[in-house]
Design a protein around this motif. Structure first.
Motif, PDB file in Angstrom:
ATOM      1  N   ASP A 152      -2.435  33.987  -2.582  1.00  0.00           N
ATOM      2  CA  ASP A 152      -3.761  34.600  -2.750  1.00  0.00           C
ATOM      3  C   ASP A 152      -3.661  36.115  -2.621  1.00  0.00           C
ATOM      4  O   ASP A 152      -2.948  36.612  -1.749  1.00  0.00           O
ATOM      5  CB  ASP A 152      -4.719  34.070  -1.675  1.00  0.00           C
ATOM      6  CG  ASP A 152      -4.951  32.580  -1.822  1.00  0.00           C
ATOM      7  OD1 ASP A 152      -5.093  32.115  -2.962  1.00  0.00           O
ATOM      8  OD2 ASP A 152      -4.959  31.883  -0.777  1.00  0.00           O
ATOM      9  N   GLY A 208      -8.941  36.846 -10.487  1.00  0.00           N
ATOM     10  CA  GLY A 208     -10.353  36.716 -10.159  1.00  0.00           C
ATOM     11  C   GLY A 208     -10.932  35.485 -10.803  1.00  0.00           C
ATOM     12  O   GLY A 208     -10.234  34.743 -11.491  1.00  0.00           O
ATOM     13  N   TYR A 266     -13.689  45.561 -20.198  1.00  0.00           N
ATOM     14  CA  TYR A 266     -13.343  44.826 -21.419  1.00  0.00           C
ATOM     15  C   TYR A 266     -14.601  44.322 -22.104  1.00  0.00           C
ATOM     16  O   TYR A 266     -15.498  43.807 -21.443  1.00  0.00           O
ATOM     17  CB  TYR A 266     -12.503  43.575 -21.132  1.00  0.00           C
ATOM     18  CG  TYR A 266     -11.348  43.709 -20.191  1.00  0.00           C
ATOM     19  CD1 TYR A 266     -10.782  44.931 -19.850  1.00  0.00           C
ATOM     20  CD2 TYR A 266     -10.794  42.561 -19.638  1.00  0.00           C
ATOM     21  CE1 TYR A 266      -9.716  45.004 -18.975  1.00  0.00           C
ATOM     22  CE2 TYR A 266      -9.730  42.620 -18.764  1.00  0.00           C
ATOM     23  CZ  TYR A 266      -9.199  43.851 -18.436  1.00  0.00           C
ATOM     24  OH  TYR A 266      -8.149  43.906 -17.561  1.00  0.00           O
ATOM     25  N   PHE A 267     -14.592  44.356 -23.431  1.00  0.00           N
ATOM     26  CA  PHE A 267     -15.625  43.684 -24.201  1.00  0.00           C
ATOM     27  C   PHE A 267     -15.113  42.249 -24.442  1.00  0.00           C
ATOM     28  O   PHE A 267     -14.571  41.658 -23.522  1.00  0.00           O
ATOM     29  CB  PHE A 267     -16.023  44.531 -25.415  1.00  0.00           C
ATOM     30  CG  PHE A 267     -16.924  45.668 -24.977  1.00  0.00           C
ATOM     31  CD1 PHE A 267     -16.472  46.642 -24.094  1.00  0.00           C
ATOM     32  CD2 PHE A 267     -18.259  45.700 -25.330  1.00  0.00           C
ATOM     33  CE1 PHE A 267     -17.316  47.635 -23.592  1.00  0.00           C
ATOM     34  CE2 PHE A 267     -19.115  46.690 -24.847  1.00  0.00           C
ATOM     35  CZ  PHE A 267     -18.644  47.658 -23.979  1.00  0.00           C
ATOM     36  N   ASN A 297     -14.137  35.652  -4.178  1.00  0.00           N
ATOM     37  CA  ASN A 297     -12.840  35.727  -4.880  1.00  0.00           C
ATOM     38  C   ASN A 297     -12.688  37.002  -5.712  1.00  0.00           C
ATOM     39  O   ASN A 297     -11.573  37.403  -6.020  1.00  0.00           O
ATOM     40  CB  ASN A 297     -12.632  34.496  -5.768  1.00  0.00           C
ATOM     41  CG  ASN A 297     -11.169  34.295  -6.104  1.00  0.00           C
ATOM     42  OD1 ASN A 297     -10.298  34.451  -5.240  1.00  0.00           O
ATOM     43  ND2 ASN A 297     -10.880  33.994  -7.354  1.00  0.00           N
ATOM     44  N   SER A 323     -12.312  45.427 -15.312  1.00  0.00           N
ATOM     45  CA  SER A 323     -13.763  45.365 -15.227  1.00  0.00           C
ATOM     46  C   SER A 323     -14.297  44.761 -16.526  1.00  0.00           C
ATOM     47  O   SER A 323     -13.524  44.244 -17.347  1.00  0.00           O
ATOM     48  CB  SER A 323     -14.348  46.755 -14.942  1.00  0.00           C
ATOM     49  OG  SER A 323     -15.708  46.626 -14.590  1.00  0.00           O
ATOM     50  N   THR A 359      -6.424  28.965 -11.901  1.00  0.00           N
ATOM     51  CA  THR A 359      -6.720  28.701 -13.316  1.00  0.00           C
ATOM     52  C   THR A 359      -5.505  29.009 -14.199  1.00  0.00           C
ATOM     53  O   THR A 359      -5.456  28.579 -15.344  1.00  0.00           O
ATOM     54  CB  THR A 359      -7.915  29.546 -13.830  1.00  0.00           C
ATOM     55  OG1 THR A 359      -7.623  30.934 -13.616  1.00  0.00           O
ATOM     56  CG2 THR A 359      -9.209  29.181 -13.141  1.00  0.00           C
ATOM     57  N   TYR A 408     -21.289  37.154 -11.500  1.00  0.00           N
ATOM     58  CA  TYR A 408     -19.977  37.606 -11.987  1.00  0.00           C
ATOM     59  C   TYR A 408     -20.004  39.116 -12.239  1.00  0.00           C
ATOM     60  O   TYR A 408     -19.160  39.867 -11.733  1.00  0.00           O
ATOM     61  CB  TYR A 408     -19.596  36.857 -13.274  1.00  0.00           C
ATOM     62  CG  TYR A 408     -18.422  37.467 -14.004  1.00  0.00           C
ATOM     63  CD1 TYR A 408     -17.140  37.393 -13.475  1.00  0.00           C
ATOM     64  CD2 TYR A 408     -18.598  38.161 -15.207  1.00  0.00           C
ATOM     65  CE1 TYR A 408     -16.058  37.970 -14.129  1.00  0.00           C
ATOM     66  CE2 TYR A 408     -17.520  38.733 -15.870  1.00  0.00           C
ATOM     67  CZ  TYR A 408     -16.258  38.641 -15.334  1.00  0.00           C
ATOM     68  OH  TYR A 408     -15.192  39.226 -15.965  1.00  0.00           O
ATOM     69  N   LEU A 426      -2.474  30.334  -9.087  1.00  0.00           N
ATOM     70  CA  LEU A 426      -2.500  29.274 -10.110  1.00  0.00           C
ATOM     71  C   LEU A 426      -3.796  28.453 -10.074  1.00  0.00           C
ATOM     72  O   LEU A 426      -3.808  27.308 -10.516  1.00  0.00           O
ATOM     73  CB  LEU A 426      -1.274  28.350  -9.995  1.00  0.00           C
ATOM     74  CG  LEU A 426       0.093  29.034 -10.091  1.00  0.00           C
ATOM     75  CD1 LEU A 426       1.226  27.999 -10.005  1.00  0.00           C
ATOM     76  CD2 LEU A 426       0.221  29.833 -11.392  1.00  0.00           C
ATOM     77  N   ASP A 456      -0.036  35.244  -8.116  1.00  0.00           N
ATOM     78  CA  ASP A 456      -1.070  34.362  -8.690  1.00  0.00           C
ATOM     79  C   ASP A 456      -1.100  33.084  -7.865  1.00  0.00           C
ATOM     80  O   ASP A 456      -0.045  32.561  -7.486  1.00  0.00           O
ATOM     81  CB  ASP A 456      -0.728  34.060 -10.163  1.00  0.00           C
ATOM     82  CG  ASP A 456      -1.921  33.539 -10.947  1.00  0.00           C
ATOM     83  OD1 ASP A 456      -2.475  32.494 -10.554  1.00  0.00           O
ATOM     84  OD2 ASP A 456      -2.284  34.166 -11.957  1.00  0.00           O
ATOM     85  N   GLY A 474      -3.472  38.466 -18.032  1.00  0.00           N
ATOM     86  CA  GLY A 474      -2.343  38.881 -17.197  1.00  0.00           C
ATOM     87  C   GLY A 474      -0.997  38.467 -17.769  1.00  0.00           C
ATOM     88  O   GLY A 474      -0.017  39.229 -17.690  1.00  0.00           O
ATOM     89  N   GLY A 522      -2.495  34.080 -15.796  1.00  0.00           N
ATOM     90  CA  GLY A 522      -3.707  33.813 -16.557  1.00  0.00           C
ATOM     91  C   GLY A 522      -3.614  34.350 -17.981  1.00  0.00           C
ATOM     92  O   GLY A 522      -2.566  34.824 -18.427  1.00  0.00           O
TER      93      GLY A 522
END
Ligand SMILES: NC(=O)c1ccc[n+]([C@@H]2O[C@H](COP(=O)([O-])OP(=O)(O)OC[C@H]3O[C@@H](n4cnc5c(N)ncnc54)[C@H](O)[C@@H]3O)[C@@H](O)[C@H]2O)c1
Length: 335
Positions: A51, A75, A168-169, A92, A116, A35, A141, A33, A31, A13, A10
């Motif tokens: 998964d 996620g 994360y912002f 998920n 987070s 997304t 979410y 895949l 992953d 990542g 992703g």
């Protein structure tokens, strides 16, 4: 010893994988895949498609590799989708993470770094917002991530796990070497959307809310360059290697830019004007969400390298052009 990166195909990542490889680490990517893209995974990483909550997959990985820590990005990440389909998000994000942690602990892996989010703060009254601000997520979410933080805290209290949760912002930008970038279809992040408008991928874009109590009336957000973000993860990993403890840190620069400032930067740096549609405020949007980053600067000695809007936008624009060429090449290959 190897690092397991979940969600390594992703956006964030795939940058983490490059940073780890650049530092000489051995990396395994897990992953499914859903997304992510296999082409986004650096070739030197070992890739396992599957998964995160599949015990057989974790067993296969831990039998084949000596995993010392997990950096967990996998996620589901789209806030409006979580409102429409909360079960997907609790399954998920929350349930799958619980299963992952359970299987990892059983395999003897007890270090985890967790993605987070500032969405835990909801619409914070204060700016900047510190880690001890009461948490009030406004979407499934955000709640799915809050539940993970609570689970990690309780598991760590038993002594079984040492973790760092990074909130994360607004993550933006792309690898300065253009090896990877934000490639998700239908992304909703402002800088990505504006770059898509500037490169002709979409006809224009909307601005939601122009009557906020800010200098130009649009909302302020703390945009953090993805490379600085993944560096924070690497520092967290190094910290856990030395000190077995658990903590939670904001990841942001501590200052914000307005929606108009972002759009102006994208137009100026791309040299392209594009139509803007002015819309109403969205329910739950806050005028300003800015990180108090005192804790991460101190705890991890984090030294951001790219805390500059023009730099973030330039890297995002360069990646958008790269992606357009890549997609064009793929289409020509098909026809
Ligand atoms: N992008 C942001 O601004 C932002 C902000 C805060 C937090 N985060 C968090 O960072 C993490 C990464 O976000 P991103 O923007 O890179 O999203 P992304 O969608 O680009 O990456 C998620 C990756 O996880 C994989 N995945 C999803 N569910 C999986 C599962 N059950 N098993 C295996 N793989 C699975 C996807 O295929 C994808 O490659 C997420 O946990 C997200 O909640 C992102």
């Amino acid at each position: 010893m190897a690092i397991l990166v979940t969600g390594g195909a992703g956006y964030i990542g795939s940058h983490m994988v490059w940073t780890l490889l650049d530092a000489g680490e051995d990396v395994v990517v897990l992953d499914n895949l859903c997304t992510g893209h296999e082409w986004a995974i650096a070739g030197q990483a070992h890739f396992v498609r599957g998964d995160i909550d599949d015990p057989a997959i974790i067993e296969r990985i831990t039998n084949a590799h000596d995993i010392e820590a997990v950096i967990h990005f996998a996620g589901s990440v789209v806030v409006p989708e979580s409102v429409a389909d909360p079960i997907k998000y609790y399954r998920n994000n929350t349930c799958a993470t619980l299963a992952l942690v359970d299987h990892c602990l059983k395999a003897g892996i007890n270090r985890l770094i967790f993605s987070s989010t500032a969405a835990l703060y909801g619409a914070p009254e204060e700016a900047p917002v510190a880690e001890d601000t009461p948490l009030a997520p406004l979407s499934p979410y955000g709640t799915s991530k809050l539940m993970i933080e609570q689970m990690l805290r309780d598991i760590a209290a038993t002594g079984a796990l040492h973790y760092v949760a990074l909130r994360y912002f607004n993550v933006a930008g792309a690898d300065p070497h253009q090896r990877t970038g934000q490639s998700t279809d239908g992304a909703t992040h402002l800088i990505k959307v504006a770059c898509e408008a500037a490169t002709g991928k979409r006809p224009g874009m909307s601005v939601f809310g122009t009557d906020y109590d800010t200098a130009d009336g649009t909302a302020l957000r703390d945009y953090i360059h993805v490379s600085d973000l993944v560096n924070a993860h690497y520092l967290a990993l190094q910290h856990l290697r030395i000190k077995p403890e658990s903590f939670t840190l904001n990841c942001g620069y501590g200052h914000g830019y307005s929606v108009y400032e972002v759009i102006d930067a994208v137009k100026r740096l791309s040299g392209n004007d594009f139509p803007i549609q002015l819309g109403q405020r969205r329910v739950g949007d806050s005028p300003r969400v800015i990180a108090d980053n005192t804790a991460i600067l101190e705890k991890l000695d984090w030294q951001p390298q790219y805390a500059d809007l023009d730099l973030i936008v330039q890297h995002a624009l360069d990646w958008e052009k790269h992606l357009a060429q890549r997609n064009m090449g793929a289409q020509e290959g098909v026809s």
